[in-house]
Design a protein around this motif. Structure first.
Motif, PDB file in Angstrom:
ATOM      1  N   VAL A 208       0.859  -1.179   0.000  1.00 28.03           N
ATOM      2  CA  VAL A 208       0.000   0.000   0.000  1.00 28.03           C
ATOM      3  C   VAL A 208       0.894   1.229   0.000  1.00 28.03           C
ATOM      4  CG1 VAL A 208      -1.779   1.295   1.250  1.00 28.03           C
ATOM      5  CG2 VAL A 208      -1.805  -1.207   1.286  1.00 28.03           C
ATOM      6  N   VAL A 209       0.647   2.124  -0.947  1.00 30.08           N
ATOM      7  CA  VAL A 209       1.411   3.362  -1.032  1.00 30.08           C
ATOM      8  C   VAL A 209       0.442   4.531  -1.050  1.00 30.08           C
ATOM      9  CG1 VAL A 209       3.013   4.726  -2.436  1.00 30.08           C
ATOM     10  CG2 VAL A 209       3.306   2.253  -2.265  1.00 30.08           C
ATOM     11  N   ARG A 210       0.712   5.490  -0.196  1.00 30.36           N
ATOM     12  CA  ARG A 210      -0.079   6.723  -0.159  1.00 30.36           C
ATOM     13  C   ARG A 210       0.764   7.815  -0.788  1.00 30.36           C
ATOM     14  NH1 ARG A 210      -4.047   9.548   3.426  1.00 30.36           N
ATOM     15  NH2 ARG A 210      -3.539  11.746   3.215  1.00 30.36           N
ATOM     16  N   ILE A 211       0.172   8.493  -1.776  1.00 30.98           N
ATOM     17  CA  ILE A 211       0.859   9.597  -2.448  1.00 30.98           C
ATOM     18  C   ILE A 211       0.065  10.868  -2.190  1.00 30.98           C
ATOM     19  CG2 ILE A 211       1.628  10.538  -4.653  1.00 30.98           C
ATOM     20  CD1 ILE A 211       1.863   7.631  -5.653  1.00 30.98           C
ATOM     21  N   GLU A 212       0.763  11.850  -1.697  1.00 29.00           N
ATOM     22  CA  GLU A 212       0.161  13.147  -1.407  1.00 29.00           C
ATOM     23  C   GLU A 212       0.736  14.148  -2.405  1.00 29.00           C
ATOM     24  OE1 GLU A 212      -0.029  14.663   2.856  1.00 29.00           O
ATOM     25  OE2 GLU A 212       1.625  15.819   2.002  1.00 29.00           O
ATOM     26  N   PHE A 213      -0.128  14.972  -2.995  1.00 26.85           N
ATOM     27  CA  PHE A 213       0.385  16.009  -3.889  1.00 26.85           C
ATOM     28  C   PHE A 213      -0.204  17.353  -3.509  1.00 26.85           C
ATOM     29  CE2 PHE A 213      -3.427  14.606  -6.061  1.00 26.85           C
ATOM     30  CZ  PHE A 213      -3.918  15.712  -6.749  1.00 26.85           C
ATOM     31  N   ASN A 214       0.470  18.410  -3.939  1.00 27.93           N
ATOM     32  CA  ASN A 214       0.128  19.765  -3.533  1.00 27.93           C
ATOM     33  C   ASN A 214      -0.115  20.631  -4.768  1.00 27.93           C
ATOM     34  OD1 ASN A 214      -0.203  22.070  -2.017  1.00 27.93           O
ATOM     35  ND2 ASN A 214       1.982  22.376  -1.645  1.00 27.93           N
ATOM     36  N   PRO A 215      -1.375  20.875  -5.137  1.00 24.01           N
ATOM     37  CA  PRO A 215      -1.643  21.739  -6.294  1.00 24.01           C
ATOM     38  C   PRO A 215      -1.011  23.117  -6.097  1.00 24.01           C
ATOM     39  CG  PRO A 215      -3.653  20.680  -5.531  1.00 24.01           C
ATOM     40  CD  PRO A 215      -2.601  20.404  -4.505  1.00 24.01           C
ATOM     41  N   THR A 216      -0.689  23.770  -7.199  1.00 25.14           N
ATOM     42  CA  THR A 216       0.003  25.058  -7.112  1.00 25.14           C
ATOM     43  C   THR A 216      -0.877  26.154  -6.530  1.00 25.14           C
ATOM     44  OG1 THR A 216      -0.574  25.488  -9.419  1.00 25.14           O
ATOM     45  CG2 THR A 216       1.617  24.582  -8.983  1.00 25.14           C
TER      46      THR A 216
END
Length: 194
Positions: free
Chosen positions: A112-120
């Motif tokens: 299980v991998v959690r990926i977090e991203f941050n919109p500009t």
């Protein structure tokens, strides 16, 4: 994991055959607990400890540890192009290595991998598309099954809960990738530059 340990034990048995003094086996020839402890303490992976649980799964998949899987995923994601700008998501700090978390595997032994991203910007209209690109790139780039949880960084978008639900819904993802225009957008964002 159990099969891995049994295989390693049988390998150590075959290497040490004939050297058993007879004091470590019971009358039916099975190995005693003390002998198992001795054998497992002798086994190693890259001169380290025996892989247990999550580490054993990662070793079976070809990774040294969770950090190795995290770096592999980051290397895949860093080349995704932004849908609007001539930059990568890495250049814009939309994705970052600290936003990739290797979690405990599922009961059926799937990583299980959690990926977090941050919109500009907090009102980014393409956040869902970026999440879809991240999902497609990782699923295509890894040679094994993985459970992905993709989320917008907490507090980074006005509609983060709705977008998080969309990019983690298998039916919505499948429907989106059936749309030829959307599929072309995703393909253009995730293609590797020559």
């Amino acid at each position: 994991m159990l099969s891995y340990i049994k295989r390693k034990l049988s390998e150590s048995d075959s290497v040490a055959s004939g050297s058993n003094s007879g004091g470590n086996s019971n009358s039916n020839g099975s190995t005693t607990a003390a002998e198992l402890v001795r054998k497992t303490s002798q086994m190693s992976l890259d001169n380290g400890a025996i892989a247990i649980g999550e580490d054993a799964l990662l070793h079976e998949l070809g990774y040294r540890n969770a950090t190795d899987l995290q770096e592999t995923i980051y290397d895949l994601l860093r080349t995704i192009r932004d849908p609007e700008k001539p930059c990568t998501l890495e250049d814009l700090n939309v994705i970052y290595e600290d936003g990739i978390f290797v979690m405990q595997p599922t009961r059926s032994n799937v990583s299980v991998v959690r990926i977090e991203f941050n919109p500009t910007v907090p009102h980014c209209s393409l956040a869902t598309l970026i999440g879809l690109c991240i999902r497609v790139k990782v699923e295509r780039g890894l040679p094994h099954n993985i459970k992905l949880d993709i989320y917008i960084k907490k507090g980074a978008h006005q509609t983060e809960e709705e977008i998080n639900k969309q990019i983690n819904d298998k039916e919505r993802i499948a429907a989106a990738m059936e749309n030829p225009n959307l599929r072309e957008l995703v393909e253009n964002c995730i293609k590797d530059e020559e």
